[in-house]
Design a protein around this motif. Structure first.
Motif, PDB file in Angstrom:
ATOM      1  N   GLU A 111      49.874  25.706  54.519  1.00 43.59           N
ATOM      2  CA  GLU A 111      50.418  24.496  55.125  1.00 43.59           C
ATOM      3  C   GLU A 111      49.699  23.278  54.550  1.00 43.59           C
ATOM      4  O   GLU A 111      48.478  23.262  54.458  1.00 43.59           O
ATOM      5  CB  GLU A 111      50.226  24.557  56.637  1.00 43.59           C
ATOM      6  CG  GLU A 111      50.944  23.472  57.378  1.00 43.59           C
ATOM      7  CD  GLU A 111      50.857  23.656  58.872  1.00 43.59           C
ATOM      8  OE1 GLU A 111      51.701  24.394  59.417  1.00 43.59           O
ATOM      9  OE2 GLU A 111      49.944  23.076  59.472  1.00 43.59           O
TER      10      GLU A 111
ATOM     11  N   GLU B 220      49.842  18.745  54.241  1.00 42.49           N
ATOM     12  CA  GLU B 220      50.382  17.485  54.747  1.00 42.49           C
ATOM     13  C   GLU B 220      50.478  16.493  53.600  1.00 42.49           C
ATOM     14  O   GLU B 220      49.516  16.312  52.851  1.00 42.49           O
ATOM     15  CB  GLU B 220      49.481  16.907  55.839  1.00 42.49           C
ATOM     16  CG  GLU B 220      50.006  15.585  56.386  1.00 42.49           C
ATOM     17  CD  GLU B 220      49.107  14.978  57.449  1.00 42.49           C
ATOM     18  OE1 GLU B 220      49.406  13.841  57.864  1.00 42.49           O
ATOM     19  OE2 GLU B 220      48.124  15.618  57.859  1.00 42.49           O
TER      20      GLU B 220
ATOM     21  N   VAL C 147      54.412  17.606  57.347  1.00 40.25           N
ATOM     22  CA  VAL C 147      53.646  18.828  57.152  1.00 40.25           C
ATOM     23  C   VAL C 147      54.632  19.908  56.730  1.00 40.25           C
ATOM     24  O   VAL C 147      55.654  20.112  57.396  1.00 40.25           O
ATOM     25  CB  VAL C 147      52.904  19.245  58.442  1.00 40.25           C
ATOM     26  CG1 VAL C 147      52.183  20.564  58.247  1.00 40.25           C
ATOM     27  CG2 VAL C 147      51.938  18.141  58.858  1.00 40.25           C
TER      28      VAL C 147
ATOM     29  N   ARG D  40      56.238  15.721  61.613  1.00 37.95           N
ATOM     30  CA  ARG D  40      55.338  15.288  62.690  1.00 37.95           C
ATOM     31  C   ARG D  40      55.835  13.999  63.246  1.00 37.95           C
ATOM     32  O   ARG D  40      56.273  13.148  62.600  1.00 37.95           O
ATOM     33  CB  ARG D  40      53.935  15.078  62.156  1.00 37.95           C
ATOM     34  CG  ARG D  40      53.120  16.327  62.109  1.00 37.95           C
ATOM     35  CD  ARG D  40      51.694  15.946  61.862  1.00 37.95           C
ATOM     36  NE  ARG D  40      50.953  17.157  61.666  1.00 37.95           N
ATOM     37  CZ  ARG D  40      49.700  17.185  61.311  1.00 37.95           C
ATOM     38  NH1 ARG D  40      49.046  16.083  61.117  1.00 37.95           N
ATOM     39  NH2 ARG D  40      49.078  18.306  61.146  1.00 37.95           N
TER      40      ARG D  40
END
Length: 79
Positions: A41, A43, A15, A79
Motif C-alpha cells: 500500500e 500513498e 492511497v 481518503r
C-alpha cells in the motif's frame, strides 16, 4: 472491481495498492528493494515528475518513466 491503472494517474492524497510492477528483472528487483512489491500500500503525496510516494514511514521520489511501470488498484483507496 475497478481495473488496474498506472501509478502516474493517481491523485495526490490517494492511497492505492500495487498490483503489478512491469519491467526488466533489474528494475523490478530495484523496486522491491525500495519496498515496492505486489500488494504494498502506497500513498501518493505528489503526482507528476517527480512523483513522491509514502511507503510505510518512508518517502520515495521517482521520475515519470519509472512510475509508468507500476500498476495499482484503487478499490476503496480514496481518503
Amino acid at each position: 472491481m475497478l481495473p488496474d491503472i498506472p501509478l502516474s494517474m493517481v491523485r495526490p492524497g490517494s492511497v492505492v495498492r500495487i498490483s503489478q510492477i512491469i519491467g526488466g528483472c533489474d528494475d523490478v528487483k530495484r523496486m522491491a528493494e525500495l519496498g515496492l512489491r505486489d500488494g504494498t500500500e502506497v500513498e501518493m503525496l505528489q503526482s507528476g515528475s517527480p512523483c513522491i510516494l509514502k511507503v510505510g514511514q518512508s518517502k520515495l521520489c521517482f521520475r515519470q518513466s519509472e512510475i509508468l511501470n507500476i500498476l495499482v488498484n484503487t478499490d476503496g483507496a480514496e481518503r
